[in-house]
Motif scaffolding. Structure first.
Motif, PDB file in Angstrom:
ATOM      1  N   LYS A   9       0.840  -1.205   0.000  1.00 44.96           N
ATOM      2  CA  LYS A   9       0.000   0.000   0.000  1.00 44.96           C
ATOM      3  C   LYS A   9       0.875   1.255   0.000  1.00 44.96           C
ATOM      4  CE  LYS A   9      -3.698   0.190   2.561  1.00 44.96           C
ATOM      5  NZ  LYS A   9      -4.642   0.043   3.682  1.00 44.96           N
ATOM      6  N   VAL A  14      -1.417   4.107  -1.478  1.00 39.97           N
ATOM      7  CA  VAL A  14      -2.822   3.911  -1.123  1.00 39.97           C
ATOM      8  C   VAL A  14      -2.943   4.124   0.375  1.00 39.97           C
ATOM      9  CG1 VAL A  14      -4.703   2.227  -0.990  1.00 39.97           C
ATOM     10  CG2 VAL A  14      -3.253   2.304  -3.018  1.00 39.97           C
ATOM     11  N   ASP A  17      -8.380   1.779   3.202  1.00 35.75           N
ATOM     12  CA  ASP A  17      -8.486   0.324   3.319  1.00 35.75           C
ATOM     13  C   ASP A  17      -9.445  -0.298   2.310  1.00 35.75           C
ATOM     14  OD1 ASP A  17      -6.742   0.467   5.462  1.00 35.75           O
ATOM     15  OD2 ASP A  17      -8.353   0.600   6.937  1.00 35.75           O
ATOM     16  N   ASP A  20      -7.955  -3.140   0.131  1.00 37.05           N
ATOM     17  CA  ASP A  20      -7.093  -4.129   0.792  1.00 37.05           C
ATOM     18  C   ASP A  20      -7.271  -5.532   0.233  1.00 37.05           C
ATOM     19  OD1 ASP A  20      -6.114  -2.092   2.312  1.00 37.05           O
ATOM     20  OD2 ASP A  20      -6.693  -2.962   4.255  1.00 37.05           O
ATOM     21  N   ILE A  23      -5.722  -5.738  -3.246  1.00 39.37           N
ATOM     22  CA  ILE A  23      -4.255  -5.735  -3.189  1.00 39.37           C
ATOM     23  C   ILE A  23      -3.733  -7.067  -2.674  1.00 39.37           C
ATOM     24  CG2 ILE A  23      -2.241  -4.637  -2.117  1.00 39.37           C
ATOM     25  CD1 ILE A  23      -3.931  -1.990  -2.162  1.00 39.37           C
TER      26      ILE A  23
END
Length: 91
Positions: A9, A14, A17, A20, A23
């Motif tokens: 992140k 980024v 959240d 998340d 990712i």
């Protein structure tokens, strides 16, 4: 995992959240792609590779930033160049 969610992140810049899970999924996909390129199923061998972390981060960043228009052929060429020295002759 060689690259943590928080580390990824930060690399992607980024701060929220919301992405998340995306990712995390991309981290798993990137690991598999990179391991396939160097032709190994051995996670320890992969984690020990000096270019593995950067290859994973590059892959995740590319897939994250080009979600709708990713050129997978160009991605694979770049990853092969980055990981070529670690590539085994075969599985």
């Amino acid at each position: 995992m060689i690259v943590s969610l928080e580390e990824m992140k930060q690399y992607l810049r980024v701060e929220y959240d919301d992405d998340d899970s995306l990712i995390q999924y991309l981290l798993l996909s990137a690991k598999r792609i990179c391991m396939d390129i160097i032709r190994t199923d051995d996670e320890e061998r992969f984690n020990a590779d000096e270019n593995a972390k950067m290859a994973m981060m590059y892959t995740v960043a590319y897939l994250y930033e080009h979600r709708e228009d990713a050129d997978h052929h160009a991605l694979m060429i770049t990853l092969r160049a980055l990981l070529f020295g670690s590539r085994q002759e075969g599985f």
